[in-house]
Design an enzyme around this catalytic site. Structure first.
Site, PDB file in Angstrom:
ATOM      1  N   ASP A  26     109.464  33.498  50.094  1.00 57.77           N
ATOM      2  CA  ASP A  26     110.498  33.251  50.579  1.00 57.77           C
ATOM      3  C   ASP A  26     110.990  34.457  51.569  1.00 57.77           C
ATOM      4  OD1 ASP A  26     113.532  31.891  50.823  1.00 57.77           O
ATOM      5  OD2 ASP A  26     113.949  33.602  49.694  1.00 57.77           O
ATOM      6  N   SER A  27     111.983  34.263  52.487  1.00 60.25           N
ATOM      7  CA  SER A  27     112.519  35.175  53.438  1.00 60.25           C
ATOM      8  C   SER A  27     112.969  36.611  52.603  1.00 60.25           C
ATOM      9  CB  SER A  27     113.610  35.023  54.074  1.00 60.25           C
ATOM     10  OG  SER A  27     114.677  34.449  53.589  1.00 60.25           O
ATOM     11  N   CYS A  90     110.999  28.622  50.523  1.00 59.92           N
ATOM     12  CA  CYS A  90     112.004  28.658  51.588  1.00 59.92           C
ATOM     13  C   CYS A  90     112.043  27.489  52.184  1.00 59.92           C
ATOM     14  CB  CYS A  90     111.390  29.721  52.157  1.00 59.92           C
ATOM     15  SG  CYS A  90     112.559  30.117  53.965  1.00 59.92           S
ATOM     16  N   GLU A 169     121.936  38.211  50.128  1.00 66.39           N
ATOM     17  CA  GLU A 169     120.969  39.483  50.185  1.00 66.39           C
ATOM     18  C   GLU A 169     121.881  40.789  50.059  1.00 66.39           C
ATOM     19  OE1 GLU A 169     117.692  39.671  50.861  1.00 66.39           O
ATOM     20  OE2 GLU A 169     117.464  37.600  50.549  1.00 66.39           O
ATOM     21  N   CYS A 201     118.898  25.368  50.555  1.00 71.01           N
ATOM     22  CA  CYS A 201     118.519  26.774  50.779  1.00 71.01           C
ATOM     23  C   CYS A 201     118.162  27.277  49.326  1.00 71.01           C
ATOM     24  CB  CYS A 201     119.283  27.407  51.967  1.00 71.01           C
ATOM     25  SG  CYS A 201     119.257  29.253  51.859  1.00 71.01           S
ATOM     26  N   HIS A 203     118.649  30.263  48.584  1.00 73.57           N
ATOM     27  CA  HIS A 203     119.457  31.266  48.110  1.00 73.57           C
ATOM     28  C   HIS A 203     120.913  30.784  47.681  1.00 73.57           C
ATOM     29  CE1 HIS A 203     117.147  33.897  50.734  1.00 73.57           C
ATOM     30  NE2 HIS A 203     117.780  34.959  50.543  1.00 73.57           N
TER      31      HIS A 203
HETATM   32  N1  DGL Z   1     115.842  30.987  51.239  1.00 77.70           N
HETATM   33  C1  DGL Z   1     115.631  30.502  52.659  1.00 77.70           C
HETATM   34  C2  DGL Z   1     115.691  29.048  52.744  1.00 77.70           C
HETATM   35  O1  DGL Z   1     115.593  28.398  51.924  1.00 77.70           O
HETATM   36  C3  DGL Z   1     116.544  31.370  53.477  1.00 77.70           C
HETATM   37  C4  DGL Z   1     116.240  31.503  54.900  1.00 77.70           C
HETATM   38  C5  DGL Z   1     116.780  32.765  55.650  1.00 77.70           C
HETATM   39  O2  DGL Z   1     116.234  33.667  55.363  1.00 77.70           O
HETATM   40  O3  DGL Z   1     117.982  32.578  56.371  1.00 77.70           O
HETATM   41  O4  DGL Z   1     115.889  28.439  53.602  1.00 77.70           O
END
Ligand code: DGL
Length: 287
Positions: A26-27, A90, A169, A201, A203
């Site tokens: 993931d990011s 992600c 984050e 998402c 997150h």
């Molecule tokens: N967890 C990522 C997703 O599902 C987040 C992406 C981001 O870093 O903006 O899209």
């Protein structure tokens, strides 16, 4: 499937490819929601998690840049670390790179978009479903296209939620500021009277309390994490690649950013399995 490297074996893996870890990326911290479900459902499997915290957020970045990050990380997990399958945890990356990763990696690849939509379909009674995600994910049209293909009668209402990922984050999941932002961003979906809200998402489950407060108790929040873990389990069974080694499974947590922060915040979000993090800077590896 490429052979496990000495780095993987040093983490306790045997040379048998089916004993290689599940790679998840993931990011940043978001994919930990998926990692949690995979650990719970498949406690005997090893895993390597890569959080690209040095380059997050992906959501506002151009699709081509996110695609190149996803390919780089996929190559690293499947090639260098000998992962037996790769989970693109992600939505933003999956929306632009899933098909290419599937073609390229030589290992099975699992995304989060289809499992998420499936979970939302199972949940909705009224057929009015909201989907929230990053600007990149919603702008890609991935959810809209999937819904049109698999459930044309469903009324799907999409909204981008810029800023949500940054709050997570920073570890700010329940503040007044994130509440105010959620009120503003979710208002159009409330107005559409959806009965289900798909957190598109990875997150966003960390903001579930805030999002749930804003949407109200009549709206069911759905995340892709459990459904994705079920897909991983089914795939492992179907392909006969369950881990057979007798040793304890290994779990590695890699970050391209501040590893101290990744370990302390990650442990708070995922749980005790995340004890320490290792720094990996992919761009610098020239891969
Ligand atoms: N967890 C990522 C997703 O599902 C987040 C992406 C981001 O870093 O903006 O899209």
């Amino acid at each position: 499937m490429r052979e496990a490297t000495s780095e993987t074996r040093a983490a306790g893996e045997a040379a048998n490819p089916t004993d290689g870890p599940i790679g998840i990326f993931d990011s940043g911290f978001g994919g930990l929601t998926v990692a949690r479900s995979i650990i719970d459902l498949l406690p005997g499997e090893s895993l390597v998690y890569f959080g690209d915290t040095g380059r997050y957020p992906y959501g506002p970045r151009p699709a081509e840049e996110v695609r190149s990050f996803a390919i780089e990380i996929g190559d690293y997990l499947a090639g260098e670390l000998g992962c037996k399958l790769v989970v693109v945890a992600c939505n933003t990356a999956a929306s632009v790179a899933l098909a290419e990763l599937e073609e390229r990696l030589g290992t099975p690849v699992v995304g989060v978009i289809e499992p998420g939509m499936r979970a939302a379909l199972k949940t909705s009674g009224s057929g009015r479903v909201g989907v929230i995600g990053t600007v990149g994910t919603i702008g890609s049209g991935a959810y809209q296209e999937l819904a049109a293909a698999v459930a044309p009668d469903l009324d799907v209402f999409c909204a981008a939620c810029p800023g949500f990922v940054e709050f997570v984050e920073r570890g700010e999941t329940d503040s007044e500021q994130v509440h105010v932002l959620a009120e503003r961003l979710l208002a159009p979906l409330k107005a559409e009277a959806v009965d289900t809200l798909l957190l598109g998402c990875t997150h966003y489950p960390f903001l579930a309390r805030t999002i749930g407060d804003v949407m109200g108790r009549d709206v069911t929040l759905v995340s892709s994490a459990d459904e994705t873990a079920f897909d991983v389990k089914a795939l492992i069974e179907r392909q006969g690649i369950a881990r057979t080694a007798q040793s304890l499974p290994s779990r590695r947590w890699l970050s391209s950013g501040d590893v101290e922060w990744f370990a302390s915040m990650g442990k708070r979000l995922l749980g005790p399995e995340l004890e320490r993090a290792e720094r990996v800077e992919l761009g610098a590896r020239g891969s």
